[in-house]
Design a protein around this motif. Sequence first.
Motif, mmCIF file in Angstrom:
data_model
loop_
_atom_site.group_PDB
_atom_site.id
_atom_site.type_symbol
_atom_site.label_atom_id
_atom_site.label_comp_id
_atom_site.label_asym_id
_atom_site.label_seq_id
_atom_site.Cartn_x
_atom_site.Cartn_y
_atom_site.Cartn_z
ATOM 1 N N GLY A 135 7.815 0.775 -0.995
ATOM 2 C CA GLY A 135 6.415 1.035 -0.668
ATOM 3 C C GLY A 135 5.597 -0.237 -0.692
ATOM 4 O O GLY A 135 6.050 -1.278 -1.168
ATOM 5 N N ASN A 136 4.362 -0.123 -0.197
ATOM 6 C CA ASN A 136 3.474 -1.271 -0.198
ATOM 7 C C ASN A 136 2.730 -1.330 -1.520
ATOM 8 O O ASN A 136 2.072 -0.369 -1.918
ATOM 9 C CB ASN A 136 2.478 -1.176 0.965
ATOM 10 N N ILE A 137 2.793 -2.469 -2.185
ATOM 11 C CA ILE A 137 2.258 -2.587 -3.540
ATOM 12 C C ILE A 137 0.741 -2.524 -3.557
ATOM 13 O O ILE A 137 0.139 -1.994 -4.501
ATOM 14 C CB ILE A 137 2.768 -3.894 -4.193
ATOM 15 N N LEU A 138 0.082 -3.017 -2.510
ATOM 16 C CA LEU A 138 -1.377 -2.980 -2.485
ATOM 17 C C LEU A 138 -1.897 -1.560 -2.258
ATOM 18 O O LEU A 138 -2.888 -1.144 -2.862
ATOM 19 C CB LEU A 138 -1.916 -3.931 -1.421
ATOM 20 N N ILE A 139 -1.237 -0.828 -1.376
ATOM 21 C CA ILE A 139 -1.605 0.577 -1.176
ATOM 22 C C ILE A 139 -1.422 1.349 -2.479
ATOM 23 O O ILE A 139 -2.292 2.129 -2.885
ATOM 24 C CB ILE A 139 -0.755 1.207 -0.062
ATOM 25 N N ALA A 140 -0.289 1.122 -3.127
ATOM 26 C CA ALA A 140 -0.007 1.812 -4.381
ATOM 27 C C ALA A 140 -1.039 1.459 -5.448
ATOM 28 O O ALA A 140 -1.499 2.335 -6.195
ATOM 29 C CB ALA A 140 1.396 1.466 -4.867
ATOM 30 N N SER A 141 -1.432 0.191 -5.521
ATOM 31 C CA SER A 141 -2.420 -0.248 -6.510
ATOM 32 C C SER A 141 -3.747 0.468 -6.299
ATOM 33 O O SER A 141 -4.386 0.929 -7.259
ATOM 34 C CB SER A 141 -2.620 -1.767 -6.420
ATOM 35 N N TYR A 142 -4.164 0.562 -5.055
ATOM 36 C CA TYR A 142 -5.459 1.205 -4.760
ATOM 37 C C TYR A 142 -5.399 2.711 -5.017
ATOM 38 O O TYR A 142 -6.309 3.275 -5.643
ATOM 39 C CB TYR A 142 -5.848 0.939 -3.313
ATOM 40 N N VAL A 143 -4.340 3.355 -4.565
ATOM 41 C CA VAL A 143 -4.232 4.815 -4.703
ATOM 42 C C VAL A 143 -4.181 5.223 -6.165
ATOM 43 O O VAL A 143 -4.893 6.149 -6.593
ATOM 44 C CB VAL A 143 -2.988 5.336 -3.949
#
Length: 394
Positions: A243-251
């Motif tokens: 997965g994308n780490i930035l998307i995961a961080s925001y979600v």
Amino acid sequence: MTYEIILLGVAILVAVGILLHHPSKTLGIPSLLIFMGVGLGLGNGEFNFVYDNLALTSTVGAIALNIIVFVGGINTSTQSIKLAYKEGGMLATFGVLFTTVSLAALLHFILGWELITCLLFAAIVSSTDAAAVFSILESKKLKLKEQTDTVLEFESATNDPVALVMVTILTAIALAPTEVVSYSAISITLAQQIFVGIVFAYLIGKLAVYLLNHVKLEEYGLIPVFILASFIIAAYGSELLGGNILIASYVVGVVIGNGISRGGEVSKHFFNSLSWLAQSLMFIILGLQIFPQTLFNVFMVSLIPAALLMFVARPLAVQLCYLPFTQASWKKRMLISAIGLKGATPIVFALIPATAGVPGSIDIVHMVFFIVLFSILLQGAALEPLAKKFKLDQ
């Protein structure tokens, strides 16, 4: 150099940057410039100290960026998302793609660079920067009509993943230009990063919220520590799963920030402080990495892509993205077109091809530095006057 000296030096740099924060607000100078200026002034030859470690700079920058995006998620209410997700989501995805393609085409036509270099450079500078947007809106105490500030914040907090995926893919292509590009594989990779990042982070966030709301921790100080651990699990676990780490961080930030019933204020204060520390460290180490004496070699050539980005590619991308939103006023479209703030994020992205050894990537890092500088000084300064001119300020 011993770790004691390194810690002492970093602590002094952070302290100096923080002490300069108030006068920087008085003078209207964004704090990120202060921190970066501290690194530029002290790291490359002064006091017989020279710092040059692309890999470490890239790692520190990436970790700091994850923290900043996570804290942005914590501070984003679901009500704001409901108001801005359509417009902000369009800007965060298709806006980044449109900006990249249009800027790359212009650079290829005007400067004659190789197409892959144009695409890579354009992808690096295509996204707006969350830290810069939040910092300038906060420092100027700006609240904008028609949810314009909410759209800008949502876009800047969520558009990095698309840019990051493009930079990573284009870096691999630049390192192996003879290999055939599989657009289907790129599409699958992008879809996987988005899907896994969202789903895994959402599940971890929901689990963390359930545990915090049902296990009554007597010590409130333990709540932000547990949230920090949950963030690391969600972000880096997502990355390990593709997965994308930035998307995961925001979600995971949004889910936890809007879900916990105890310790919310304590946690927000803790993570706002952590975000400040992450920003200061990131800007300082980026300043340390950039050698002032080499910057002037690319100053003149940086003016062209900076102007094309600010006055052509960004406005064109925004206008295209707003075609479905006929209810949005032309004033709102013009303001968002003019304010595509850049910050440390493009420099962190520029370090990806530089660390990988893409030819000419060091010059790209230096050019991106100037583009960020121009954006902060020109677009950052123009935000308040333009808001007043378009009568969008409250």
